[in-house]
Design an enzyme around this catalytic site. Structure first.
Site, PDB file in Angstrom:
ATOM      1  N   SER A 142      39.614 107.774  29.378  1.00  0.00           N
ATOM      2  CA  SER A 142      39.929 106.466  29.962  1.00  0.00           C
ATOM      3  C   SER A 142      41.411 106.371  30.266  1.00  0.00           C
ATOM      4  CB  SER A 142      39.548 105.339  29.002  1.00  0.00           C
ATOM      5  OG  SER A 142      40.028 104.094  29.479  1.00  0.00           O
ATOM      6  N   TYR A 156      39.934 101.507  20.839  1.00  0.00           N
ATOM      7  CA  TYR A 156      39.513 102.235  22.041  1.00  0.00           C
ATOM      8  C   TYR A 156      40.644 103.108  22.578  1.00  0.00           C
ATOM      9  CZ  TYR A 156      37.428 103.043  26.649  1.00  0.00           C
ATOM     10  OH  TYR A 156      36.903 103.612  27.787  1.00  0.00           O
TER      11      TYR A 156
END
Length: 251
Positions: A142, A156
């Site tokens: 990501s 995350y």
């Protein structure tokens, strides 16, 4: 269908929907036999297998929880047994949870790390035993590994930064065997869990010069390139496929 990946065998973790399903479709369309894992949605997984077969490809759905190391190893072994080998591993299974640091539950943090980091490590470790020269590892990371657009992404972001480091380290280790290892740092992508009409959509598009979400097929195109023979000289890279996320703001 093309034949650029003809004869290749691939495993996509978390491949029954979203980005994973897009990758399964693209690899199959390029000629690879594809196994993919799912956790609970058997009907969805079976429908994807039927779609691939109807289009002239080969696909196998494997029930496996990526948060469980034994399950990941079993999925690799099943892929090898069903397809007759393994050439391409796409680590797609993952999870993101937005929550304040002070309130972040221990069990949620542990599961995010298990899904996003430990699963990738375990799958690469298991798959590397079966790879021959020309093997490919692509992990779906990501852009949040580098850019944090709002609060609540501590777990995350940590996990996706770890994936980038893992990619560099494993690339060094597997390069002598002619195996490449790369990380796609994707930006906002229109999936069931992150729709382009969802609560974060306006914030996300405001951070992208291109101004709109990717589709799963856009991410799959980048995966297909890295999985193919022309990408033999690309390894240890973290590529942003993100619409220019974070390069500037626009209204």
């Amino acid at each position: 269908m093309t034949d650029v990946l003809s004869g290749k065998k691939a495993l996509v973790t978390g491949g029954s929907r979203g980005i994973g399903a897009g990758v399964v479709r693209r690899l199959a369309a390029d000629g690879a036999a594809v196994a993919f894992t799912y956790v609970q949605a058997k009907d969805t997984a079976d429908a994807l297998v039927a779609e691939i077969v109807e289009a002239g490809g080969r696909a196998v759905a494997i029930q496996a929880d990526a948060a469980d190391r034994a399950s990941v190893r079993s999925a690799v072994a099943t892929t090898v047994a069903e397809l007759g080998g393994l050439d391409i591993l796409v680590n797609n299974a993952g999870q993101g949870v937005v929550a304040p640091l002070a309130e972040f539950p221990d069990e949620t943090f542990d599961r995010i790390m298990a899904l996003n980091v430990t699963a990738a490590f375990t799958a690469i470790q298991a798959a590397s035993e079966h790879f021959t020269e020309g093997g490919r590892v692509i992990t779906i990371g990501s852009v949040n590994a580098d850019i944090v657009p709002f609060a609540g992404l501590s777990a995350y972001t940590t996990s996706k930064a770890a994936v980038a480091g893992l990619t560099r380290a494993v690339a060094v280790e597997l390069a002598p065997r002619g195996i490449t290892v790369n990380n796609l740092q994707v930006g906002p992508t229109n999936t069931e869990s992150n729709p382009d009409s969802g609560p974060f959509a306006q914030v996300m598009t405001g951070l992208m010069p291109i101004g709109k979400f990717a589709q799963p097929s856009d991410i799959a195109s980048a995966v297909a390139y890295l999985a193919g023979p022309e990408a033999w000289y690309v390894t240890g890279a973290s590529w942003n496929v993100d619409g220019g996320f974070g390069l500037g703001f626009h209204s």
